[in-house]
Every structure is written in structure tokens, then in C-alpha cells.
Design an enzyme around this catalytic site. Structure first.
Site, PDB file in Angstrom:
ATOM      1  CD  GLU A  75      52.272   6.550 -36.315  1.00  0.00           C
ATOM      2  OE1 GLU A  75      52.336   5.710 -37.222  1.00  0.00           O
ATOM      3  OE2 GLU A  75      52.279   7.778 -36.535  1.00  0.00           O
ATOM      4  CG  HIS A 100      46.386  32.705 -23.782  1.00  0.00           C
ATOM      5  ND1 HIS A 100      46.160  33.941 -23.229  1.00  0.00           N
ATOM      6  CD2 HIS A 100      47.596  32.781 -24.380  1.00  0.00           C
ATOM      7  CE1 HIS A 100      47.176  34.742 -23.503  1.00  0.00           C
ATOM      8  NE2 HIS A 100      48.066  34.056 -24.206  1.00  0.00           N
ATOM      9  CE  LYS A 143      46.449   3.662 -42.787  1.00  0.00           C
ATOM     10  NZ  LYS A 143      47.822   3.869 -43.231  1.00  0.00           N
TER      11      LYS A 143
HETATM   12  O1  PA5 Z   1      53.570   6.303 -39.839  1.00  0.00           O
HETATM   13  C1  PA5 Z   1      52.584   5.648 -40.071  1.00  0.00           C
HETATM   14  O2  PA5 Z   1      52.618   4.394 -40.203  1.00  0.00           O
HETATM   15  C2  PA5 Z   1      51.230   6.306 -40.273  1.00  0.00           C
HETATM   16  O3  PA5 Z   1      51.184   7.528 -39.566  1.00  0.00           O
HETATM   17  C3  PA5 Z   1      50.958   6.523 -41.753  1.00  0.00           C
HETATM   18  O4  PA5 Z   1      51.842   7.490 -42.281  1.00  0.00           O
HETATM   19  C4  PA5 Z   1      49.496   6.957 -41.990  1.00  0.00           C
HETATM   20  O5  PA5 Z   1      48.613   5.966 -41.570  1.00  0.00           O
HETATM   21  C5  PA5 Z   1      49.216   7.297 -43.452  1.00  0.00           C
HETATM   22  O6  PA5 Z   1      49.681   6.267 -44.275  1.00  0.00           O
HETATM   23  P1  PA5 Z   1      50.553   6.650 -45.571  1.00  0.00           P
HETATM   24  O7  PA5 Z   1      51.751   7.390 -45.018  1.00  0.00           O
HETATM   25  O8  PA5 Z   1      50.934   5.336 -46.167  1.00  0.00           O
HETATM   26  O9  PA5 Z   1      49.686   7.492 -46.414  1.00  0.00           O
END
Ligand code: PA5
Length: 326
Positions: free
Chosen positions: A214, A230, A322
Site C-alpha cells: 500500500e 516444508h 470499492k
Molecule cells: O489501509 C488501507 O487503506 C486498507 O487496507 C483498508 O484498511 C481496507 O481497505 C479496509 O478499509 P477500512 O479499514 O476502512 O475498513
């Protein structure tokens, strides 16, 4: 993003205190089962708690990261439902299942539909400050979960250990930034295979992968040492991609099974062509060791983004998906 990683000790302390009044109202009797529900940067706190309690708690704990609860989760479970935004559809679906089954629960969120649903159903919410990328609010989310399991007596020294950990982070952060920046420069253009020597620390290897994905917009892979001996080990027989690099998360002797240490020594000699780096956990306690690796891994991802000249904050592909899903 760098300043957000550096703010994790403040977040940890802030929410340890802030969550106290809400958690005090939750029944003191230990639930029969615990389900921690949440995706991505929200759900990872559940993985960390699971690792923390793995060898000390007798309460079954499941981290649920999809639309449905496992069938064995019963009405006498307690669910912690975490969505930073409050709008993640898998997490909302889990919330609705918990509502149908009348599972007692707690929501952690900065707002969104999760908060609306919790308030309309009279369920407690621990409000997380808005404006963060979800993954960067880990200090707030994790410390609320920690306080909850401490409330049930499942991690009795949590308070002492948490404040020792925040002191450690503050005293070592400048050094860790230098270490992380050096490692990040070695990871540029590489494909990191992140190996945790101990299974309790596997969530830290996974967190590092997620942060590289990310923040640095890079692919990465993780494995736990014993299990990877393994399967993945044999993959090296086919030759090693010249970009591969191994990053070992070393929890330290007292937190690693001696046989896994021995495995690591043997493999060290067996795979001489793969560049290898080690990230060492610091501190006395399990919690300090976990949180030191958390910060170190997060820092590597942020420095890698910086070296690549990219902004670590936006996660466009995740956001676009999303939006497409509606
Ligand atoms: O860090 C991020 O932006 C993502 O991994 C989000 O955490 C993930 O898409 C889930 O969204 P939320 O944390 O708002 O539930």
C-alpha cells in the site's frame, strides 16, 4: 506518512486511555470465543492480538476477513468489529451477521455506516480520530483491542508492557529510521520474501507485506519459517529470480523455538546466492518485540516509497475497486 508512523506510540497511549471508559462497561467474564472482524489495515490489529495471545490464552480467537463468520462462532462469542472508515462491505456484512446472532460486540471506527449501525443498535463504539489512512491508525486500533483482552485478564501485563514499548519506540526511533532507510534502499527494484522465524510474529511479516503493497506500491510475499521449510524452501531448487531478496524478522532467541533457529542456520548456508537481510525485534517483552518490528517494517515501506518518488498515502486501486463495487 513518516510522521504518522512516528505517531504510533502517541496513538497507542491515547487510545489505551480513551478506550477505558467504554471497555469498563463490557462484561468482565471472559467470552467463550473471540472474533475480531476487519479487513486490511483495520483487520491487522486482530492478527497482532492473535499472535500476542497464541501461547498464553485458552480462549479460541478467530480473525475474520471476509463476508461471513465461520459456522463455529456461537452466540456466546464476543466480536470486535473494526473498520476505520466504517464503510467496508465485508466488515458491514460481518456486523449484520453478529446482529442477527445477537453476539455481544464492540465497534472500532472513525465513523461511516458501522458507527451508524452500532449507535442505532445500542452497541458501544470506540471512536477513532478521523483523517488517517486506515493502516496508519494502527496504534489507535491495536491499543483498544489490547485494552479489551487485558480487561478479560488475557494479557495481564498489557499496561506495563505497552508503556515500556512506547518508551522503547521513542528512544530508538531515530536509529530505526536510519536502519529502515538503509534496508529500503536495498529493496528498491527487488521482490522481498519476508520470513518470520516465529509464528507469533507472522502478523508482523504480513503487516510488512501490506505496507509494502500500500505505501510503496510493491508486491511482496511472506511466510513463517517452520511452515516455509516444508514448501517454499523447495521452490529455490528451481533457481532464484535475481530480484528476490529474503528479509528475516528475528524475534530473538527467547521468542523463537530453538529448532527454528537451527533451521535458519542450516538454510543460511544452503541458500548462499539470495541476498538476505535481518530485522531484529527489540525490547524485553513479547509486546515490545512485536511493536518494534511493526514500526521497523512500516518505516521500511515509507522509505521505499520515498526512494521511488511516490506518495505512500493514496491507495488508488483499492479505492477504485470499492467504488466499482458501489
Ligand atoms: O489501509 C488501507 O487503506 C486498507 O487496507 C483498508 O484498511 C481496507 O481497505 C479496509 O478499509 P477500512 O479499514 O476502512 O475498513
Amino acid at each position: 506518512m513518516l510522521s504518522l508512523v512516528r505517531s504510533i506510540p502517541d496513538q497507542l497511549e491515547h487510545n489505551w486511555k480513551q478506550s477505558a471508559s467504554v471497555i469498563k462497561e463490557i462484561s468482565k467474564s471472559t467470552p467463550a470465543q473471540i472474533a475480531i472482524c476487519g479487513m486490511g489495515g483495520s483487520g491487522i490489529s486482530g492478527d497482532l492480538i492473535r499472535g500476542l495471545l497464541l501461547y498464553s490464552s485458552s480462549v479460541p480467537l478467530e480473525v475474520v476477513k471476509d463476508y461471513s463468520l465461520p459456522t463455529w462462532i456461537r452466540k456466546d462469542a464476543f466480536a470486535v468489529v473494526i473498520s476505520y472508515s466504517g464503510n467496508t462491505e465485508e466488515t458491514l456484512s460481518l456486523w449484520d451477521e453478529c446482529s442477527k446472532m445477537q453476539i455481544p460486540r464492540l465497534a472500532l471506527s472513525s465513523g461511516g455506516r458501522l458507527t451508524e449501525r452500532a449507535l442505532s443498535e445500542g452497541v458501544a463504539v470506540i471512536k477513532i480520530p478521523p483523517g488517517y489512512p486506515p493502516r496508519a491508525s494502527i496504534g489507535y486500533l491495536f491499543s483498544a483491542c489490547l485494552r479489551l483482552v487485558h480487561h478479560w485478564g488475557l494479557y495481564p501485563d498489557a499496561d506495563k508492557e505497552l508503556f515500556a514499548a512506547t518508551a522503547l519506540i521513542r528512544s530508538r526511533i531515530e536509529e530505526w529510521c536510519k536502519e529502515a532507510s538503509a534496508l529500503a534502499s536495498s529493496l528498491k527494484g527487488r521482490f522481498p520474501l519476508i520470513h518470520s522465524l516465529d509464528v507469533r510474529f507472522a502478523p508482523l511479516a504480513y503487516r510488512m507485506v501490506c505496507e509494502l503493497n500500500e505505501n510503496a506500491k510493491e508486491l511482496a510475499h511472506f511466510h513463517t519459517y517452520s511452515e516455509m521449510n516444508h514448501n517454499e524452501l523447495n521452490g529455490f531448487e528451481g533457481g532464484v529470480d535475481e530480484n528476490a531478496v529474503i528479509v528475516i524478522l528475528d524475534a530473538g532467541k527467547d521468542f523463537t523455538h530453538p529448532r527454528n533457529q537451527r533451521r535458519a542456520e542450516i538454510i543460511e548456508e544452503a541458500l548462499p546466492r539470495v541476498p538476505r537481510y535481518k530485522i531484529k525485534a527489540e525490547g524485553e517483552t513479547l509486546l515490545e518485540r512485536m511493536l518494534s518490528l511493526l514500526i521497523k517494517g512500516d518505516l521500511v515501506s515509507v522509505y521505499l516509497a520515498e526512494f521511488k518518488g511516490i506518495d505512500p498515502e493514496p491507495v488508488n486501486m483499492i479505492e477504485n475497486l470499492k467504488r466499482e463495487l458501489g
